[in-house]
Structures are given as C-alpha cells and as structure tokens.
Design a protein around this motif. Structure first.
Motif, PDB file in Angstrom:
ATOM      1  N   ALA A 119      -2.980  -7.044   4.661  1.00 38.79           N
ATOM      2  CA  ALA A 119      -3.035  -5.824   5.465  1.00 38.79           C
ATOM      3  C   ALA A 119      -4.471  -5.409   5.774  1.00 38.79           C
ATOM      4  O   ALA A 119      -5.354  -5.485   4.917  1.00 38.79           O
ATOM      5  CB  ALA A 119      -2.323  -4.684   4.736  1.00 38.79           C
ATOM      6  N   THR A 120      -4.690  -4.962   6.993  1.00 39.88           N
ATOM      7  CA  THR A 120      -5.998  -4.422   7.353  1.00 39.88           C
ATOM      8  C   THR A 120      -6.126  -2.963   6.923  1.00 39.88           C
ATOM      9  O   THR A 120      -7.229  -2.439   6.783  1.00 39.88           O
ATOM     10  CB  THR A 120      -6.226  -4.537   8.870  1.00 39.88           C
ATOM     11  N   VAL A 121      -4.987  -2.294   6.747  1.00 41.74           N
ATOM     12  CA  VAL A 121      -4.938  -0.948   6.169  1.00 41.74           C
ATOM     13  C   VAL A 121      -4.021  -1.021   4.957  1.00 41.74           C
ATOM     14  O   VAL A 121      -2.823  -1.266   5.097  1.00 41.74           O
ATOM     15  CB  VAL A 121      -4.407   0.094   7.171  1.00 41.74           C
ATOM     16  N   GLN A 122      -4.589  -0.862   3.765  1.00 37.21           N
ATOM     17  CA  GLN A 122      -3.814  -0.980   2.529  1.00 37.21           C
ATOM     18  C   GLN A 122      -4.191   0.181   1.592  1.00 37.21           C
ATOM     19  O   GLN A 122      -5.158   0.103   0.846  1.00 37.21           O
ATOM     20  CB  GLN A 122      -4.105  -2.325   1.847  1.00 37.21           C
ATOM     21  N   HIS A 132       7.156 -11.436  -1.917  1.00 40.06           N
ATOM     22  CA  HIS A 132       7.443 -10.269  -1.082  1.00 40.06           C
ATOM     23  C   HIS A 132       6.389  -9.182  -1.279  1.00 40.06           C
ATOM     24  O   HIS A 132       5.971  -8.516  -0.333  1.00 40.06           O
ATOM     25  CB  HIS A 132       8.822  -9.700  -1.424  1.00 40.06           C
ATOM     26  N   ALA A 133       5.977  -8.998  -2.518  1.00 39.84           N
ATOM     27  CA  ALA A 133       5.046  -7.916  -2.828  1.00 39.84           C
ATOM     28  C   ALA A 133       3.624  -8.203  -2.359  1.00 39.84           C
ATOM     29  O   ALA A 133       2.911  -7.296  -1.925  1.00 39.84           O
ATOM     30  CB  ALA A 133       5.055  -7.646  -4.332  1.00 39.84           C
ATOM     31  N   ILE A 134       3.195  -9.463  -2.443  1.00 41.61           N
ATOM     32  CA  ILE A 134       1.770  -9.747  -2.190  1.00 41.61           C
ATOM     33  C   ILE A 134       1.437 -10.003  -0.728  1.00 41.61           C
ATOM     34  O   ILE A 134       0.261  -9.968  -0.360  1.00 41.61           O
ATOM     35  CB  ILE A 134       1.268 -10.941  -3.030  1.00 41.61           C
ATOM     36  N   ARG A 176      -1.102   0.079  -5.868  1.00 37.79           N
ATOM     37  CA  ARG A 176      -0.603   0.372  -7.216  1.00 37.79           C
ATOM     38  C   ARG A 176       0.899   0.125  -7.319  1.00 37.79           C
ATOM     39  O   ARG A 176       1.388  -0.339  -8.355  1.00 37.79           O
ATOM     40  CB  ARG A 176      -0.955   1.815  -7.589  1.00 37.79           C
ATOM     41  N   LEU A 177       1.640   0.439  -6.269  1.00 37.21           N
ATOM     42  CA  LEU A 177       3.068   0.132  -6.270  1.00 37.21           C
ATOM     43  C   LEU A 177       3.300  -1.372  -6.401  1.00 37.21           C
ATOM     44  O   LEU A 177       4.145  -1.823  -7.189  1.00 37.21           O
ATOM     45  CB  LEU A 177       3.714   0.631  -4.982  1.00 37.21           C
ATOM     46  N   VAL A 178       2.551  -2.143  -5.633  1.00 38.54           N
ATOM     47  CA  VAL A 178       2.680  -3.602  -5.698  1.00 38.54           C
ATOM     48  C   VAL A 178       2.333  -4.102  -7.091  1.00 38.54           C
ATOM     49  O   VAL A 178       3.047  -4.944  -7.665  1.00 38.54           O
ATOM     50  CB  VAL A 178       1.789  -4.282  -4.634  1.00 38.54           C
ATOM     51  N   LEU A 210       9.242   0.157   1.251  1.00 33.45           N
ATOM     52  CA  LEU A 210       8.403   1.185   0.650  1.00 33.45           C
ATOM     53  C   LEU A 210       6.954   0.744   0.519  1.00 33.45           C
ATOM     54  O   LEU A 210       6.038   1.489   0.884  1.00 33.45           O
ATOM     55  CB  LEU A 210       8.957   1.574  -0.730  1.00 33.45           C
ATOM     56  N   VAL A 211       6.723  -0.474  -0.002  1.00 33.68           N
ATOM     57  CA  VAL A 211       5.333  -0.896  -0.234  1.00 33.68           C
ATOM     58  C   VAL A 211       4.604  -1.209   1.067  1.00 33.68           C
ATOM     59  O   VAL A 211       3.393  -1.423   1.057  1.00 33.68           O
ATOM     60  CB  VAL A 211       5.254  -2.116  -1.188  1.00 33.68           C
ATOM     61  N   TYR A 212       5.343  -1.233   2.187  1.00 32.82           N
ATOM     62  CA  TYR A 212       4.706  -1.495   3.477  1.00 32.82           C
ATOM     63  C   TYR A 212       4.564  -0.238   4.326  1.00 32.82           C
ATOM     64  O   TYR A 212       3.976  -0.283   5.406  1.00 32.82           O
ATOM     65  CB  TYR A 212       5.497  -2.565   4.238  1.00 32.82           C
ATOM     66  N   SER A 213       5.106   0.888   3.883  1.00 30.75           N
ATOM     67  CA  SER A 213       4.963   2.125   4.645  1.00 30.75           C
ATOM     68  C   SER A 213       3.530   2.622   4.525  1.00 30.75           C
ATOM     69  O   SER A 213       2.973   2.709   3.438  1.00 30.75           O
ATOM     70  CB  SER A 213       5.932   3.183   4.101  1.00 30.75           C
ATOM     71  N   GLY A 214       2.894   2.922   5.653  1.00 28.14           N
ATOM     72  CA  GLY A 214       1.507   3.371   5.625  1.00 28.14           C
ATOM     73  C   GLY A 214       0.485   2.263   5.645  1.00 28.14           C
ATOM     74  O   GLY A 214      -0.710   2.521   5.733  1.00 28.14           O
TER      75      GLY A 214
END
Length: 382
Positions: A207-210, A199-201, A216-218, A256-260
């Motif tokens: 992502a093209t924008v990471q 799920h985290a990776i 760091r959260l991941v 959360l880790v996918y916001s932004g």
C-alpha cells in the motif's frame, strides 16, 4: 488515512453448535428451497450433513444436493451447479465446507440470474447485477470467504484462475463453529496458515497509504496465526486456539485491514494463481512458496515496512532477517517454501511465467510485473 466506504453485510454466527441454527436463519430470510453445495462426502461421514438436513427439515426448507466441489474449484462445476439450481428453482445457495465450496456457491449464485455464460463475469464481459442469496457453514478457516464478496475459480480449458466480487455476493449469514474444523488435516492447517498470512500482508507491504492502525491490525493477525498454528499442531483439539485462528482468518480478508489504505495490490496471489491453475497445488502451499521469494525481490521498495514487520512479528532487526524468519517458520510447520517441493521444475517456468503475465494484466499490474520480474521471483523460489 485514505477516504473509504466500509460495507460488509454478512452476519457471522460464531461458536459451538451454531450449525444447528442454519434452518432458522434460512427461514428468517424467507428461503424455502436451497442448493446444498459441499465438497467431499466427509460431511456425511462425520454427521454434519445429518445435522444440517435435520435443521432444514425442521424449518420446512427443502434442499437439492450438489456435492463433489474440489479444491481449486472449476468453472465447469460451477456451470453444473447453475443448471441444477435453475432446474429445481432454488431460492438460495447453502455452502457447507471451506473456501472452495464458498467460492463455487458465490459463482453459482451470480450465474443463475445471468443469461450468458458465467465465465463472462470473471473476464469483465458482464457485470453482476444480481445473485441468489448465499449462506454457509464453514468447515475450514483460511480464505475469509465467509465474510467477503470474492470468489476465485479456475477455467478448466484455459487454466486461467480469475475472481469475481460484487455487493450481491456477500454471504447473508455465515456460521463459524471452530469445533467443525478439528478434523482438518495437518497439511491443510499449515496451508491455511500461509493463506491467512498472505491475505494480511498483501496490502501491508504494497500500500502507498498504510495507516499505523491497520499495520497493527495486520500484525495482530499474523502473530495470532503463528501462535495458534503452533498450538494446534501440538494440540489439534484445542478449541480456544482453533477459535482464535478461525476469527483471525476471517479478519484477514473481510475488508477491515484494507479500509483507509490505498495503492495496494495482490502480487503474491497473482503469482500463486498460476501455480494452482497449472499444477493444481493447494492454494496455501503455493502461497508459502511465493511469499518469501516475492519478499526477497520486493523489500527494497518498502524497507521501512519490512523493517517494521521484522521487528513486530519476529523480533529481529532487518528486512532480510524478517523474511528469513518467515521462511524458517514455514519450513518449521511443514508448508513448502520451494517450487521443487510442489513438483515444479525449472523446465516448467516458461509456461508458468506466461500464465502469471496473463494474471498481471487481469490484476492491473502488468507494468511492474514484467516477464523479467516474474522470472526473477520464480527463480528465487526454485
């Protein structure tokens, strides 16, 4: 950082003894009758069912039992749950179990008000306009379903494994008591670790924008899962480790880790869904096989992020070393890294590839994941 709207209405009630409050939570939402969904009879043997039923009764909440939900839940069982919920005119679904029970509960909740066949919601034939409220008591940390709106179900006949998600399918309240997870088997602990890592990776690598913050959260989730898994293998009753593992699992897929972030996909899940749909392998076990193989094929598309992963998570220097370190860790904890360990042979690859290609269309990545690409990845996993 990309523009985003972050919405997560789920209330988490975390800690020891919190399952005793489920009746109160339901009563506060005006619920007087629920479908009590669960998997095996283990919740009766270990006393959890009695705790839950006493809490419900104390608040005047009636319940209708709906047990027997299996790992890799089936649409036929969801249909049975919808029929039972309608028959007894329940007001909400209460899931007591792990991700499979929660997935089924969400699908039932969405299917009750829908007038057609619930599978329509999975294939995009109809939208989810409403759903019964969902509440849950989590007994296995892995899927993050306790704090997201997704539900994954397999069609018994076509062996398609698809998902739904809607603003209406977030749980209202999720109770997470890590002490309830201490009886989880060694196998399902390590399968769960692989599930959380996947799920985290997914976005971290694709992502093209990471943003660095999200990387760091991941990495915090990954290192926490690795550390706590090793602790729990040695000390299954270590509550602090169990609690950190559970909260990391929730954070990995609560949005959360996918916001932004932007431009990401779920290729490991896309491929694994074929394995669990066709061969009924545990989802996490399938993911621990798929991930290293996919990473070996994909890392050249994002070498900087794979280098970061290698250094931040495993303290090595190159993408190849990082991938090898993850695969070695999977081997060390005892979750599979080869299709042969799942009983899947090279002769079964053609049918598996066909299923994956169907998933690729559903996930919207068919242009990248062609027959040749999928074949290459699966052969790396043999």
């Amino acid at each position: 950082m990309d523009n985003f709207t972050y919405y997560n209405p789920t209330k988490i009630d975390f800690g020891t003894g919190k399952e005793q409050l489920i009746g109160q939570h339901l009563a506060e939402h005006g619920i007087r009758k629920v479908l009590l969904a669960y998997g095996s009879e283990r919740i009766k043997r270990d006393g959890l069912f009695d705790t839950v039923s006493q809490s419900l009764a104390a608040q005047g909440v009636a319940w209708v039992e709906f047990g027997g939900i299996v790992s890799n839940p089936l649409i036929s069982k969801v249909r049975d749950g919808i029929a039972l919920a309608r028959q007894h005119q329940v007001q909400a679904i209460l899931a007591v179990g792990g991700g499979s029970v929660l997935d089924s509960a969400k699908a039932i909740a969405a299917g009750v008000p829908y007038q057609g066949d619930v599978w329509d919601l999975f294939i995009g034939k109809a939208a989810i306009d409403s759903a019964l409220p969902v509440f849950d008591i989590l007994t296995l940390a892995a899927t993050g379903s306790e704090m997201n709106n997704g539900a994954v179900v397999t069609h018994d006949e076509t062996r398609e494994k698809f998902a739904i998600g809607s603003v209406h399918t977030y749980p209202r309240v999720s109770i997470v008591n890590p002490a309830l997870m201490q009886t989880v088997s060694r196998d399902y602990l390590v399968y769960s670790a692989a599930d959380v890592i996947a799920h985290a990776i997914e976005g971290y690598f694709t992502a093209t924008v990471q943003p660095r913050f999200h990387s760091r959260l991941v990495e915090a989730i990954l290192t926490t899962v690795i550390e706590t898994t090793e602790t729990l293998l040695a000390e299954p009753e270590n509550y602090p480790a169990r609690a950190e593992f559970a909260w990391a699992a929730t954070q990995a897929l609560n949005g959360l880790v996918y916001s932004g972030t932007a431009g990401f996909g779920y290729p490991n899940h896309m491929i694994e869904h074929a394995l669990s749909a066709l061969f009924n392998v545990p989802h996490g076990a399938g993911l621990s096989v798929v991930m290293p193989a996919w990473m070996k094929w994909y890392h050249g598309r994002n070498p900087a992020q794979f280098t970061r992963f290698a250094r931040q998570v495993f303290g090595v220097d190159t993408p190849e070393q990082g991938i090898a370190a993850l695969e070695h860790w999977f081997d060390k904890i005892g979750t599979p890294t080869r299709l042969s360990q799942l009983g899947i042979t090279e002769a079964e690859l053609p049918a598996t590839i066909e299923n994956v290609l169907g998933n690729a269309k559903w996930f919207g990545v068919a242009e990248l994941y062609t027959r040749d690409v999928v074949s290459t990845i699966l052969k790396l996993a043999l």
